[in-house]
Design a protein around this motif. Structure first.
Motif, short mmCIF file in Angstrom:
data_model
loop_
_atom_site.label_atom_id
_atom_site.label_comp_id
_atom_site.label_asym_id
_atom_site.label_seq_id
_atom_site.Cartn_x
_atom_site.Cartn_y
_atom_site.Cartn_z
N ALA A 158 -5.01 10.07 0.55
CA ALA A 158 -4.13 8.64 0.00
C ALA A 158 -2.93 8.62 1.56
O ALA A 158 -2.88 7.60 1.73
CB ALA A 158 -2.85 9.02 -1.28
N GLY A 200 1.11 -1.18 -0.17
CA GLY A 200 0.24 -0.17 -0.11
C GLY A 200 1.12 1.19 -0.18
O GLY A 200 0.35 1.93 -0.51
N TYR A 201 2.07 1.48 0.29
CA TYR A 201 2.97 2.58 0.45
C TYR A 201 3.55 2.56 -0.36
O TYR A 201 3.68 3.34 -0.90
CB TYR A 201 4.22 2.12 1.76
CG TYR A 201 3.91 2.76 3.75
CD1 TYR A 201 3.94 4.00 3.59
CD2 TYR A 201 2.95 1.89 4.04
CE1 TYR A 201 3.60 4.56 4.48
CE2 TYR A 201 2.86 2.28 6.15
CZ TYR A 201 2.82 3.61 5.81
OH TYR A 201 3.31 3.85 6.97
N ALA A 244 -3.63 -2.04 -8.05
CA ALA A 244 -3.10 -1.22 -6.75
C ALA A 244 -3.17 0.29 -6.99
O ALA A 244 -3.37 0.95 -6.39
CB ALA A 244 -2.05 -1.85 -5.93
N THR A 245 -1.77 0.28 -7.48
CA THR A 245 -1.68 2.02 -7.66
C THR A 245 -3.16 3.06 -8.26
O THR A 245 -3.04 3.90 -8.25
CB THR A 245 -0.56 2.17 -9.58
OG1 THR A 245 0.20 1.04 -8.84
CG2 THR A 245 -0.43 3.17 -9.39
N VAL A 298 -5.36 4.35 -5.21
CA VAL A 298 -4.75 5.18 -4.30
C VAL A 298 -4.92 6.36 -4.66
O VAL A 298 -5.92 7.03 -6.10
CB VAL A 298 -3.07 5.41 -4.27
CG1 VAL A 298 -3.22 6.81 -4.58
CG2 VAL A 298 -2.09 3.85 -4.61
N ALA A 353 2.18 6.36 -6.74
CA ALA A 353 0.89 8.19 -7.23
C ALA A 353 1.74 8.87 -6.86
O ALA A 353 1.41 10.08 -7.99
CB ALA A 353 -0.21 7.50 -6.42
N HIS A 354 2.29 9.50 -5.66
CA HIS A 354 2.26 10.75 -4.95
C HIS A 354 4.08 10.62 -4.50
O HIS A 354 4.39 10.74 -4.09
CB HIS A 354 1.11 10.69 -4.63
CG HIS A 354 0.07 10.94 -4.18
ND1 HIS A 354 -0.21 11.75 -5.12
CD2 HIS A 354 -1.06 9.66 -4.32
CE1 HIS A 354 -2.26 11.59 -4.92
NE2 HIS A 354 -2.19 10.23 -4.28
N GLY A 362 -6.26 7.28 3.29
CA GLY A 362 -6.22 5.67 3.49
C GLY A 362 -4.96 5.29 3.94
O GLY A 362 -5.60 4.18 4.40
N LEU A 363 -3.84 5.14 4.21
CA LEU A 363 -2.84 4.83 4.82
C LEU A 363 -2.87 4.63 6.02
O LEU A 363 -3.00 3.83 7.18
CB LEU A 363 -1.19 5.36 4.19
CG LEU A 363 -0.46 4.96 2.86
CD1 LEU A 363 0.83 5.65 2.30
CD2 LEU A 363 -0.69 3.61 3.60
N ALA A 413 2.37 1.52 -3.44
CA ALA A 413 0.98 2.50 -4.36
C ALA A 413 0.90 3.98 -3.67
O ALA A 413 0.90 3.89 -4.49
CB ALA A 413 -0.25 1.39 -4.66
N VAL A 414 1.44 4.13 -2.69
CA VAL A 414 0.55 5.40 -2.89
C VAL A 414 2.28 6.46 -2.77
O VAL A 414 2.01 7.39 -3.93
CB VAL A 414 0.67 6.09 -1.26
CG1 VAL A 414 0.71 7.22 -0.62
CG2 VAL A 414 -0.62 5.62 -0.52
#
Length: 173
Positions: A124, A65-66, A113-114, A117, A72-73, A127-128, A68-69
């Protein structure tokens, strides 16, 4: 007239010896921690082993998850990389002594997964933070069901997860 001892010779152990050894066996079995979850090959993995495997898997999923974030960012890298590194360290700690290895911590996130996000960085991060908080809560509950060292590891990872959730929800400060 005095009583004389029996004339026949006794063979085998006396009744008191048998009763004492039977009681000792019952006590030993009762104190052995035998809760029906011995973890032998016939019984499958113990509750502690299952908890350890699940905790390692959960940490790997959180690290993904990290990832993917971060994909994306990228501007959040400075803030997220130290937290992600701790999550990966937790996975490694839980994996010590587990039966099967987990996927590599540096695996890149899947395209789906990406895509999941949020486009806004604050969403984002939220969500984390939610994922960290939920995992910390599950670990805090699970630590009551496992033996000493694993309970301490779960407690430590839960505390770290709660701290991560706080830092992620801190609006960039």
């Amino acid at each position: 007239m005095p009583l004389s001892p029996p004339s026949r010779a006794l063979s085998g152990p006396r009744r008191r010896t048998l009763l004492a050894s039977a009681a000792g066996t019952v006590l030993l079995v009762g104190c052995s921690g035998g809760d029906g979850d011995s973890g032998t090959a016939d019984d499958g993995p113990s509750a502690a082993d299952r908890t350890r495997v699940r905790a390692a898997r959960d940490s790997r999923e959180l690290a993904a998850g990290y990832d993917a974030v971060l994909a994306a960012h990228p501007a959040l890298a400075r803030r997220l990389r130290p937290l992600r590194a701790e999550v990966v360290a937790h996975a490694a700690a839980f994996e010590e002594g587990t039966p099967a290895p987990s996927p590599s911590p540096s695996a890149s996130p899947s395209p789906s997964a990406t895509a999941a996000v949020p486009a806004r960085a604050t969403e984002a991060l939220a969500g984390l933070a939610l994922a960290e908080r939920e995992l910390a809560d599950r670990r805090a509950e699970a630590l009551l069901e496992v033996p000493g060292e694993l309970a301490r590891l779960l407690a430590s990872a839960a505390a770290a997860g709660a701290a991560h959730a706080y830092l992620l929800a801190d609006d960039g400060k």
